[in-house]
Design a protein around this motif. Structure first.
Motif, PDB file in Angstrom:
ATOM      1  N   ALA A 158     -49.646 -33.513   2.137  1.00  0.00           N
ATOM      2  CA  ALA A 158     -49.899 -34.043   0.796  1.00  0.00           C
ATOM      3  C   ALA A 158     -48.912 -33.476  -0.211  1.00  0.00           C
ATOM      4  O   ALA A 158     -48.445 -34.193  -1.107  1.00  0.00           O
ATOM      5  CB  ALA A 158     -51.335 -33.719   0.375  1.00  0.00           C
ATOM      6  N   LEU A 159     -48.566 -32.196  -0.075  1.00  0.00           N
ATOM      7  CA  LEU A 159     -47.612 -31.592  -1.006  1.00  0.00           C
ATOM      8  C   LEU A 159     -46.193 -32.103  -0.767  1.00  0.00           C
ATOM      9  O   LEU A 159     -45.431 -32.318  -1.730  1.00  0.00           O
ATOM     10  CB  LEU A 159     -47.660 -30.067  -0.883  1.00  0.00           C
ATOM     11  N   ARG A 160     -45.822 -32.291   0.498  1.00  0.00           N
ATOM     12  CA  ARG A 160     -44.470 -32.804   0.784  1.00  0.00           C
ATOM     13  C   ARG A 160     -44.267 -34.203   0.223  1.00  0.00           C
ATOM     14  O   ARG A 160     -43.166 -34.547  -0.219  1.00  0.00           O
ATOM     15  CB  ARG A 160     -44.221 -32.809   2.292  1.00  0.00           C
ATOM     16  N   ARG A 161     -45.332 -35.001   0.242  1.00  0.00           N
ATOM     17  CA  ARG A 161     -45.200 -36.369  -0.262  1.00  0.00           C
ATOM     18  C   ARG A 161     -45.111 -36.417  -1.782  1.00  0.00           C
ATOM     19  O   ARG A 161     -44.880 -37.499  -2.344  1.00  0.00           O
ATOM     20  CB  ARG A 161     -46.379 -37.222   0.222  1.00  0.00           C
ATOM     21  N   ARG A 162     -45.308 -35.295  -2.434  1.00  0.00           N
ATOM     22  CA  ARG A 162     -45.293 -35.271  -3.908  1.00  0.00           C
ATOM     23  C   ARG A 162     -44.334 -34.191  -4.407  1.00  0.00           C
ATOM     24  O   ARG A 162     -44.684 -33.351  -5.219  1.00  0.00           O
ATOM     25  CB  ARG A 162     -46.715 -35.040  -4.433  1.00  0.00           C
ATOM     26  N   ARG A 163     -43.091 -34.257  -3.897  1.00  0.00           N
ATOM     27  CA  ARG A 163     -42.092 -33.236  -4.240  1.00  0.00           C
ATOM     28  C   ARG A 163     -41.726 -33.288  -5.716  1.00  0.00           C
ATOM     29  O   ARG A 163     -41.539 -32.248  -6.353  1.00  0.00           O
ATOM     30  CB  ARG A 163     -40.848 -33.425  -3.370  1.00  0.00           C
TER      31      ARG A 163
END
Length: 619
Positions: free
Chosen positions: A11-16
């Motif tokens: 989830a964090l990688r998709r929202r860099r």
């Protein structure tokens, strides 16, 4: 917890980009933590102690300006949070809904009341705690990091003295996390079990009242309430461990610094530097550690355990094995030779040959080498204790579950390789949970037979007893609001929809459980008189009295026969009948007449075409 870690990092990688903006504003927010000790030391040493108060105030004015920049950074950091958190909530809501639908349709299971708790309560817990976790972790990283950098630039010796107890406090907290996770998991599980138990009690309250089981049900729900209370108390006791970590990592550095102050001054450290070090510890490191420990021990644990529960409950085991869910391009039934009785005779509507099914490689078989034939005019009622495999049999029979061995045929064609349209043309399943969509009553009834004329709709309305409902809502053209219908009314609509279906095989999986006995008898007798074959997974034992054949599942070899035969030969059936003995049976509850020899009670259950006189007796 590996699934939680993968979900979170993904989830964090998709929202860099939102994370990058959050990091930038967090750096601005940490500016006071970086400069506070240095500016305080300079204000004291070069200003107030040097007899130049104006210079001291100027350094403090710079600190005030840094605090203003930090306040703007805090404001903008929270503004970035929604772009990170809200998509996570949407992903989870989609996962819960799709997972609940998948498991309900693939396993033929009863409604999952815990799915409601996951969607409404647990998803919101994950959303809120994920937001808090992001803020406390980035706050600790930036604030504590800035304070340590400032302390290192001020005096490396003090930085080393402070870093040791801080590290020990963090390690102590990390060591207690597994126990905290266990307590939090027990609490979430107790909360979900309470929701399931209470939901089951509310759903079956009429049957509970009819059987006089109020005290038993109240005791079962009460036990779950007590378990939830005990789990919450155990979780609260973990606060003592959090306090110990805070004492070691947050307060011990401050105490060490105060005790070492005389020695540090004698070693050449200025009074301003000592005061600046105290500012770094008291206003930077200690609050950051406190926020981290409280945030992870509270919201972080709730996040990890609740998300783990959601991911486990909504997991889908690889590609669907059910032909009805596989979405093959070819919906037409494969052409095979008809399978019927030896020699000549009509093709059975359904046939199970040597079917075995179990949930898991080492689990006890739910169905074991079962043979079953359903021919035109057949009326089979399946009874047995909870968990005996009644709904599993219905799901296997309709092609929603694939057995580990054996063959399932519908209309002479194997269900393997049949697409949804091909299966829908040969069978219709009505589960316990009846689905009614917003639209006209006419459209709801025609859903499986779009071309049905109004005359057929009116006939079905009369036959199944929907007249009062049609009158109440304002006719077939009236728009239905599913929320205004009772559970029994929704079941009547679903029953009428299935009655109009062209499929010759009908399976009622406790599809009349919300109807009173008279209405249930009317629906079952109407389906028994309908051309084709009928299978009823019984909710009341009175359904068995109306059947041509009764199949008893109790975990062993299934037994088949008429009511009187099974009373004499099946202890399970006698026990099931005993639960309902004394309930008066209406005229429609009488068993239909039978002729011919009794069916042998073995795993082979052969059906035959019903007599027209028998069908007339069912009307």
């Amino acid at each position: 917890m590996s699934g939680v870690l993968r979900f979170t990092t993904g989830a964090l990688r998709r929202r860099r980009r939102p994370l990058g903006r959050l990091a930038a504003w967090s750096a601005a927010e940490a500016l006071p933590a970086l400069l506070a000790g240095q500016l305080t030391a300079r204000a004291v040493d070069h200003g107030f102690l040097a007899g130049r108060p104006g210079v001291g105030l100027a350094w403090l004015a710079l600190l005030a300006a840094a605090i203003g920049v930090g306040a703007v950074g805090t404001l903008r950091a929270y503004a970035c949070l929604g772009d990170i958190v809200e998509p996570v909530r949407d992903d989870l809501a989609h996962r819960v809904v799709s997972g609940a639908l998948y498991h309900s349709t693939s396993a033929g299971a009863r409604p999952d009341t815990a799915a409601v708790a996951r969607l409404t309560h647990q998803v919101e817990i994950v959303r809120d705690t994920f937001a808090g976790l992001v803020m406390v972790v980035r706050g600790f990283l930036f604030t504590a990091g800035a304070a340590l950098l400032g302390l290192l630039s001020l005096t490396p010796l003090v930085a080393a003295v402070v870093a040791v107890p801080l590290a020990v406090g963090l390690l102590l907290f990390a060591a207690t996390l597994p126990a905290m996770i266990g307590r939090q998991r027990a609490y979430v599980r107790a909360d979900e079990l309470l929701g399931t138990e209470a939901g089951a009690a509310l759903t079956g309250h009429r049957d509970v009242t009819a059987c006089g089981g109020q005290e038993v049900v109240a005791e079962r729900v009460g036990r779950q309430v007590d378990r939830q209370e005990a789990a919450e108390r155990a979780l609260a006791r973990m606060a003592a461990l959090r306090s110990l970590s805070l004492a070691v990592g947050g307060w011990l550095p401050l105490a060490v610094l105060l005790l070492a102050a005389p020695w540090l001054v004698r070693s050449g450290l200025t009074a301003g530097a000592v005061l600046g070090a105290l500012v770094y510890v008291a206003t930077g490191l200690q609050p950051a550690l406190h926020a981290l420990v409280q945030g992870i021990a509270g919201g972080g644990l709730r996040y990890a355990v609740t998300l783990d529960r959601i991911l486990a409950a909504t997991a889908r085991p690889g590609p669907p094995t059910s032909p009805g869910l596989a979405g093959e391009a070819d919906d037409a039934p494969p052409a095979v030779a008809p399978i019927g009785s030896p020699g000549t005779g009509p093709t059975p509507h359904a046939e199970l040959v040597g079917v075995g099914f179990r949930y898991g490689t080492h689990a006890r078989p739910v169905l074991d080498d079962l043979d079953l034939t359903l021919s035109d005019g057949d009326h089979l009622v399946v009874v047995g204790p909870s968990g005996a495999g009644k709904s599993t049999l219905a799901a296997v029979l309709t092609g929603l579950l694939r057995p580990q061995h054996g063959t399932v045929r519908l209309g002479g064609s194997p269900v393997d390789g049949s697409g949804p349209a091909g299966l829908a043309a040969r069978r219709v399943l009505i589960p316990q949970e009846a689905y009614v969509f917003t639209g006209t009553l006419r459209d709801n009834l025609r859903y499986l037979c779009p071309d049905a004329p109004d005359a057929d709709l009116s006939a079905v309305v009369d036959r199944l007893g929907l007249g009062p409902l049609v009158h109440r809502v304002g006719g077939l053209a009236a728009t239905l609001d599913p929320g205004t219908l009772s559970a029994g009314e929704r079941q009547l609509v679903a029953a009428a929809r299935a009655y109009l279906s062209p499929a010759p095989l009908v399976i009622l999986d406790e599809a009349t459980c919300h109807l009173d006995p008279a209405a249930e008898a009317r629906v079952e007798l109407a389906f028994a008189a309908r051309p084709g074959a009928l299978v009823v997974v019984a909710h009341r034992i009175s359904s068995a009295l109306r059947a041509r054949r009764i199949l008893v599942l109790d975990g062993g070899r299934p037994r088949s026969g008429r009511h009187d035969e099974l009373l004499a030969g099946s202890a399970t059936y006698r026990e099931l009948v005993g639960h309902w003995r004394g309930a008066p049976a209406g005229p429609t509850d009488a068993a239909p007449p039978h002729s011919g020899p009794a069916t042998e009670s073995t795993a082979r259950i052969d059906g035959s075409r019903a007599d027209p006189e028998q069908i007339d007796s069912l009307r």
